[in-house]
Design a protein around this motif. Structure first.
Motif, short mmCIF file in Angstrom:
data_model
loop_
_atom_site.label_atom_id
_atom_site.label_comp_id
_atom_site.label_asym_id
_atom_site.label_seq_id
_atom_site.Cartn_x
_atom_site.Cartn_y
_atom_site.Cartn_z
N HIS A 14 6.05 -2.49 18.08
CA HIS A 14 6.08 -3.94 17.85
C HIS A 14 6.38 -4.32 16.40
O HIS A 14 6.30 -5.49 16.05
CB HIS A 14 4.75 -4.55 18.28
N VAL A 15 6.71 -3.36 15.56
CA VAL A 15 6.89 -3.70 14.15
C VAL A 15 8.34 -4.07 13.87
O VAL A 15 9.24 -3.79 14.65
CB VAL A 15 6.50 -2.53 13.23
N ASP A 16 8.55 -4.72 12.72
CA ASP A 16 9.88 -5.02 12.23
C ASP A 16 10.35 -3.80 11.45
O ASP A 16 9.93 -3.58 10.31
CB ASP A 16 9.79 -6.25 11.33
N LYS A 17 11.20 -2.95 12.09
CA LYS A 17 11.43 -1.61 11.56
C LYS A 17 11.93 -1.54 10.12
O LYS A 17 11.35 -0.83 9.30
CB LYS A 17 12.36 -0.84 12.49
N PRO A 18 13.02 -2.26 9.76
CA PRO A 18 13.52 -2.09 8.39
C PRO A 18 12.46 -2.39 7.33
O PRO A 18 12.28 -1.61 6.40
CB PRO A 18 14.67 -3.10 8.30
N LEU A 19 11.74 -3.47 7.51
CA LEU A 19 10.74 -3.84 6.49
C LEU A 19 9.54 -2.91 6.55
O LEU A 19 8.95 -2.58 5.53
CB LEU A 19 10.29 -5.29 6.69
N TYR A 20 9.20 -2.46 7.76
CA TYR A 20 8.06 -1.57 7.91
C TYR A 20 8.30 -0.28 7.13
O TYR A 20 7.39 0.25 6.48
CB TYR A 20 7.88 -1.26 9.40
N VAL A 21 9.55 0.21 7.16
CA VAL A 21 9.86 1.44 6.44
C VAL A 21 9.99 1.17 4.94
O VAL A 21 9.61 1.98 4.10
CB VAL A 21 11.16 2.06 7.00
N LEU A 22 10.50 -0.01 4.62
CA LEU A 22 10.78 -0.32 3.21
C LEU A 22 9.50 -0.59 2.41
O LEU A 22 9.40 -0.27 1.23
CB LEU A 22 11.69 -1.55 3.16
N ALA A 23 8.50 -1.17 3.08
CA ALA A 23 7.33 -1.68 2.36
C ALA A 23 6.60 -0.64 1.50
O ALA A 23 6.31 -0.92 0.33
CB ALA A 23 6.37 -2.33 3.35
#
Lengths: 393, 175, 99
Positions: free
Chosen positions: A73-82
């Motif tokens: 359920h996460v927003d993948k690009p931002l989840y990885v970037l954070a």
């Protein structure tokens, strides 16, 4: 100095410092757990290696070998970037911190600092203000209520305390008339009574407190308050991504301590000890002094963690806006006026303490006077609790 | 190509890409992030121009404060779940882009002819690669531009009061 | 690096900001585009300041930033209160003065 030497020495310095930081993070994790154990009258980790020294390595290996889970359920690009957006600012801030005097090797004098930028302290403020993105984006991308609450709290907290962080150093900058961290360190003399923390004592306290808030440490760890928000903004993170959040927090502590030592605690100076020995040894000794000072300051971080309970959210905001900010502002005015009028560091120092005392008394008095005895509607935003007042002492 | 040209192209390209991304992403959070990238690239350009102080202030004010406020509001309103927040329809969009191209052409025309102005042209030769220090800016700010400087503090005060009045909850007035 | 390049870049950034204001309907993104335009102006200020060899342009950038900060604070507060009343921040739907 030829360009080749400059580039080579810079690369060597960067490699050494980055590794020192990473080792420092591991050492901090170990000492945090051991010191916590000592403070709570228990042992702490002591099984892996002598005195549990290899525990951080075991933890690190565990993090690396765990499954790198990305929830659906996460927003993948931002989840990885954070996590990276939190770690990178923590790493690059150290570039302008002078961790020692110059060292002379092969006839070249090499300053122990990666880059002596002429706006050094502004660079530090600019980069630390970016750390909030990692927290906020991680929280938002997790798509989880606890995370989002943590992120919202954290962004409001960081904006509020950044002001104090910036204002508290203005007094130092006025008396040094330079923004370069190296100049600020050099201008403070060899003896403790010449260091900035005595001249700007209230500003020093405000700066340190604001720094604790910026690093999200207890008593300011509302962004990840375990008892309320599971783990706050990094609830959804696991394995190496969680480790990056964790490392960034410790790295921020180390860099923050180093900056505080440079600004307020005389940098690498200590009773002239930094000038003992030849051109090589004095450089190394100055680095050692800086290292020890930073380590002591880091110990205070852990100490505070087990001494003060966590603030409630409204207490946090009250404390930041009604106590720290006025203290920092007064220190600017008082330092400016007394410095122009007398030109004596002693008088500036005494005046700062008196003025801060007066301001805190006035604010506390106003808060007590305005406190409605029995509020008709229970509105927690407007209540002043005794512990908020205790915190100023 | 010298290093300055390479860096100019690098930062310029990033800021343009970031700016286009701001107006193309559908979700406001991605737009905000692209805008942060643009601001960073501009800070890089300011460093290239020798304006170190302005570059640092750019990052502190825009990236560190203004954009955090934007993100805060986007998260607070949770705008991702809202529908009908995209761009306008096809015909109007084409019209807007044509207008934009006209504006860009005009801007470029003015920019290319800026050096015909003799005042700029004569100074250009004299002052290549001058670094302005914080000291210079401070001196101007507290002497020649003291009044405007004080007026900005009034603007900030007005904004402060305005925001408090705007977001004040109803029912708290009697306190 | 000649002045024109910086001015052209500034003009392009400004134009992108204008197009953004024209084609987007989300009030927050429109705000961001306004920030973009202010920044484009800042770039021109700094570039011209360099080529004139004095710091006046940078002082003006300082003023622009102050105004931008004030504007964002007010603007976002308006957006938040509009959203509270109307549950939308689409500028086409917020078209009556009466709340």
């Amino acid at each position: 100095m030829p360009l080749l030497v400059l580039i080579l020495s810079s690369i060597i310095k960067i490699v050494i410092i980055v590794h020192l930081l990473l080792i420092g993070v591991m050492a901090m994790i170990w000492s945090e757990r051991r010191v916590s154990g000592w403070m709570q009258d228990r042992l702490g980790p002591n099984r892996v290696g002598p005195q549990g020294l290899l525990q951080p390595i075991a933890d690190g290996l565990k993090f690396m070998f765990k499954e790198d889970l990305i929830p659906d359920h996460v927003d993948k690009p931002l989840y990885v970037l954070a996590p990276a957006m939190l770690l990178v600012p923590a790493l690059v801030t150290v570039a302008v911190v002078p961790f020692g005097n110059a060292i002379t090797l092969f006839g070249y004098e090499i300053p122990l600092q990666i880059a002596d930028v002429n706006i050094g302290i502004l660079y530090v403020l600019a980069i630390t203000s970016l750390g909030v993105y990692g927290v906020v984006l991680g929280a938002w991308a997790s798509n989880n209520k606890y995370s989002l609450l943590g992120g919202l709290r954290s962004s409001a907290q960081m904006i509020s305390y950044e002001l104090t962080l910036g204002l508290a150093i203005i007094g130092v900058l006025m008396l040094t008339s330079s923004l370069s961290l190296r100049t600020i360190a050099v201008e403070q003399g060899a003896y403790p009574w010449q260091w900035n923390f005595l001249i700007h004592f209230p500003a020093f306290l405000a700066f340190t407190t604001a720094m604790y808030a910026e690093t999200n440490r207890l008593p300011f760890d509302l962004a990840e308050a375990e008892q309320e928000l599971v783990a706050g903004y990094h609830t959804e993170y696991s394995s190496m991504k969680f480790a990056m959040f964790f490392m960034a927090e410790y790295m921020n502590m180390i860099v923050g301590s180093a900056v505080t030592v440079t600004l307020f605690l005389g940098g690498w100076h200590f009773f002239g000890l930094e000038n003992v020995g030849g051109p090589v040894w004095s450089g190394l000794i100055s680095f050692g002094i800086f290292f020890v000072k930073t380590a002591i300051f880091l110990f205070v971080f852990i100490w505070v963690r087990w001494t003060l309970p966590r603030f409630r959210y409204d207490q946090l905001m009250n404390f930041g806006w009604k106590f720290l900010l006025p203290v920092a502002l007064t220190s600017i005015v008082v330092t400016g006026i007394l410095w122009i009028a007398t030109g004596s560091r002693l008088i500036v120092g005494i005046g700062n303490v008196i003025a801060a005392f007066i301001v805190v008394s006035i604010v506390a008095g106003l808060l007590v006077m305005n406190k409605t005895p029995e509020p008709a509607i229970q509105d927690s935003n407007r209540q002043i609790t005794p512990s908020a007042l205790d915190a100023i002492e | 190509m010298n290093p300055e040209q390479i860096l100019f192209i690098f930062f310029g390209a990033i800021s343009l890409i970031g700016a286009i991304a701001v107006i193309s992403f559908r979700h406001p959070i991605y737009s905000a992030l692209s805008l942060i990238v643009t601001f960073f690239a501009q800070a890089g350009l300011f460093v290239l121009l020798g304006a170190h102080f302005v570059a640092a202030v750019q990052v502190i004010v825009y990236a560190g404060a203004i954009m955090v406020l934007f993100l805060f509001v986007i998260m607070l309103l949770n705008l991702g779940t809202l529908s009908a927040q995209g761009a306008i329809g096809g015909k109007l969009k084409g019209f807007a882009i044509i207008l934009g191209i006209l504006l860009a052409a005009e801007g470029i025309y003015i920019a290319m002819n800026a050096l015909n102005d003799t005042a700029v042209a004569s100074a250009e030769a004299a002052a290549e690669s001058v670094t302005t220090t914080t000291y210079d800016i401070g001196e101007l700010l507290f002497t020649k531009y003291l009044l405007p400087f004080e007026v900005t503090s009034l603007i900030l005060l007005a904004a402060l009061i305005g925001v408090i009045v705007l977001v004040k909850r109803e029912g708290q007035e009697e306190n | 690096m000649p002045l024109e390049y910086y001015l052209v870049l500034s003009a392009l950034l400004f134009t992108i900001g204008v197009i953004g204001v024209l084609i987007r309907r989300n009030a927050i993104i429109i705000f961001m585009c306004i920030e973009l335009m202010l920044n484009a102006a800042n770039l021109a200020f700094v570039a011209i300041s360099r080529s004139l060899g004095e710091a006046t342009g940078q002082v003006f950038v300082f003023f622009v930033m102050t105004v931008a900060a004030a504007e964002v604070a007010i603007g976002l507060a308006i957006i938040v209160s509009v959203f509270k009343h109307r549950q939308t921040i689409n500028v086409d739907e917020v078209n009556s003065l009466k709340g």
